[in-house]
Enzyme design. Structure first.
Site, mmCIF file in Angstrom:
data_model
loop_
_atom_site.group_PDB
_atom_site.id
_atom_site.type_symbol
_atom_site.label_atom_id
_atom_site.label_comp_id
_atom_site.label_asym_id
_atom_site.label_seq_id
_atom_site.Cartn_x
_atom_site.Cartn_y
_atom_site.Cartn_z
ATOM 1 N N ASP A 1 -24.966 35.124 10.658
ATOM 2 C CA ASP A 1 -25.942 36.153 10.310
ATOM 3 C C ASP A 1 -25.519 36.941 9.068
ATOM 4 O OD1 ASP A 1 -27.599 35.500 12.352
ATOM 5 O OD2 ASP A 1 -27.160 37.226 13.615
ATOM 6 N N ASP B 1 -61.568 29.814 -23.529
ATOM 7 C CA ASP B 1 -60.497 29.174 -22.761
ATOM 8 C C ASP B 1 -60.738 29.317 -21.261
ATOM 9 O OD1 ASP B 1 -58.421 28.399 -24.882
ATOM 10 O OD2 ASP B 1 -58.825 30.489 -25.363
ATOM 11 N N GLY C 1 -58.278 20.645 -18.561
ATOM 12 C CA GLY C 1 -58.974 19.507 -19.147
ATOM 13 C C GLY C 1 -58.435 18.175 -18.660
ATOM 14 N N MET C 2 -58.132 17.296 -19.617
ATOM 15 C CA MET C 2 -57.691 15.938 -19.309
ATOM 16 C C MET C 2 -56.186 15.778 -19.511
ATOM 17 S SD MET C 2 -60.380 14.091 -18.499
ATOM 18 C CE MET C 2 -60.141 12.380 -18.995
#
EC number: 1.3.7.7
Length: 508
Positions: A36, A294, A429-430
């Site tokens: 602990d 954006d 996007g891509m």
């Protein structure tokens, strides 16, 4: 008993030790068995402090079990009093040591007879509360003790400062971006012409607590820690408080207006509207950026949010209200404060999830297939498995949550950091498809295990081959839809034929 292999909020003694080690010249002693006593290592590693963590473990071993703990605990308290010369020693049991059912309050009273330092037993139920609740209670207990002590000694400062001033409550060690948030809050108060009287507990001396009443109001930036102390100061001393987290453009403005109301009620006659307007337009980049080309691509995208109350609620509002992002569900692991969370986020998400079981959270994420996740480090790991990006917004703490650079989440600079985090957390996007085309990924291997431990779905070689032909930026979604179709049809083995059938059933 359920085995906890991931905990969003730690055990109670961690919260008590966070408060004790946040104060200046306060020593914590935990009455605990081996295993602990990991707090020192955790704090030293994460906070990168130059000094040793002021915490000592009074180990419960076989000798203690045979003879009792009193002699050992008292010896540890008196020894640390001589060696460290602290102003206060806080003794905390742990869940394990509490099983012994020893009268630790009696040990504290006996030790205090021979110590120069004050000695307190952490007054928390270690069976019923977690780290956050214990931290909140321990801070209130220490403040109450020193307010009462100063009142008895006649050293309590009751006159207000000549100009508006504030106490900032709840900034602690091992807090999520707490050091950066504190710096931003101090700057914000200075811009508003408000003197910072005390920041507690981080870096404060317990002797400073007698000066708490001279502030005009208390600011509690986090829901989890500081609220009980603010309630005590308001009921005992009539000191008002502002408990609005200044996170995001709207909530920061709301917090400042609440401060304005508190100050004017005491005769200050301040008007912060021009400041809010100037900061929103010129300092914070969030307002215009969220409306830029954006961010228009993010409008309507699905996201999920999970974390502590403060950050999960604030992020849900920011995503929905300020960014136009669809929050499918928002959740918290602070089950003890579920009503507050539901009331805060009900108008900004479709569904509310209250749980401290990370497997429930993982399955909820897989079910809705969001475009982005905003959660803890655990949700980041879930996102990696599902190929869903994740922005980390809340504790439990991880080394990545202690950046060297300046990264506040609160105030107007915090809004800039949050917009960056949100924008960069989505796949843009891509980009993923282009990375794959140009060899940016190390492997096309598909993770085909389910999130739940009891998943019985398997993919055959021809099924995986067909899945690998699908472009990377949609492959994860196709995989999850196919597995959902298979479960609904009672199919346990996914072949190429099953993939085709799922595609036809979904009209893809």
């Amino acid at each position: 008993m359920k085995l906890a292999y991931w905990m969003y909020a730690g055990p109670a003694h961690i919260g008590t030790l966070r408060i004790a080690s946040s104060f200046k010249n306060v020593h914590g002693i935990m009455h605990a068995p081996l295993g602990d006593d990991y707090f020192n290592v955790m704090r030293s590693m994460l906070e990168r402090e130059r000094d040793f963590t002021p915490v000592t473990a009074s180990i419960v071993d076989r000798h203690v079990l045979a003879r009792g703990s009193q002699e050992k605990v008292v010896d540890n308290i008196t020894r640390k009093d001589i060696e460290e010369h602290p102003d206060l020693i806080v003794l905390t049991p742990t869940c394990t040591s509490s099983i012994l059912q020893e009268d630790l309050q009696n040990f504290v009273q006996r030790a205090s007879l021979s110590t120069t330092a004050d000695v307190l037993l952490a007054d928390v139920n270690h069976y019923r509360v977690n780290e956050l609740q214990a931290a909140d209670r321990t801070l209130e207990q220490i403040v109450r003790f020193y307010i009462d002590k100063a009142r008895c000694q006649g050293t309590l400062v009751t006159s207000k400062t000549p100009t508006p001033s504030v106490n900032i409550l709840g900034i602690t060690t091992l807090g999520f971006h707490n050091r950066h948030d504190c710096r931003e809050l101090k700057k914000l108060m200075a811009d508003l012409g408000i003197q910072v009287n005390l920041v507690i507990p981080a870096g404060a001396s317990v002797h400073d607590l007698a000066r708490l009443p001279q502030a005009w109001f208390n600011l509690v930036p986090y829901r989890e820690i500081g609220g009980l102390t603010a309630q005590y100061l308001e009921s005992e001393l009539g000191q008002p408080s502002v408990c609005i987290t200044p996170m995001g453009v709207v909530e920061t403005a709301r917090c400042i207006r609440a401060i304005q109301g508190v100050l004017n009620a005491q005769g200050a006659n301040v008007d912060y509207e021009a400041f809010i307007e100037q900061q929103t337009r010129e300092v914070s980049q969030a307002a215009w950026f969220s409306r830029s080309i954006d961010c228009q691509n993010l409008t309507g995208k699905k996201a999920v949010v999970f974390g502590d109350n403060t950050h999960a609620a604030a992020m849900t509002k920011i995503l929905s209200r300020e960014m136009g992002i669809h929050v499918v569900w928002a959740g918290t692991y602070c089950q003890y404060d579920a009503d507050w969370f539901r009331a805060e986020v009900a108008d900004f998400c479709d569904e509310v999830l209250i749980t401290d079981d990370h497997t429930v959270v993982a399955d909820a994420i897989a079910r809705v297939e969001p475009a982005a996740i905003f959660g803890t480090q655990m949700e980041r790991h879930v996102g990696k498995r599902l190929k869903i990006p994740c922005g980390v917004i809340a504790a439990p703490m991880h080394i990545q949550d202690f950046p060297v650079g300046y990264r506040p989440f609160l105030g107007y600079e915090g809004t800039n950091q949050l917009v960056d985090l949100i924008y960069n957390s989505f796949t843009l996007g891509m980009e993923d498809h282009l990375l794959e085309i140009f060899g940016g990924h190390d492997t096309k291997e598909v993770i085909h295990k389910g999130l739940s431990a009891d998943s019985d779905l398997t993919w055959t070689a021809d099924g995986l081959a067909e899945l690998n032909k699908i472009p990377g930026f949609v492959r994860g979604k196709v995989k999850r839809n196919t597995e959902k179709f298979a479960r609904e049809q009672g199919i346990h083995e996914i072949t190429a034929e099953v993939l085709y059938a799922a595609k036809e059933a979904l009209g893809a």
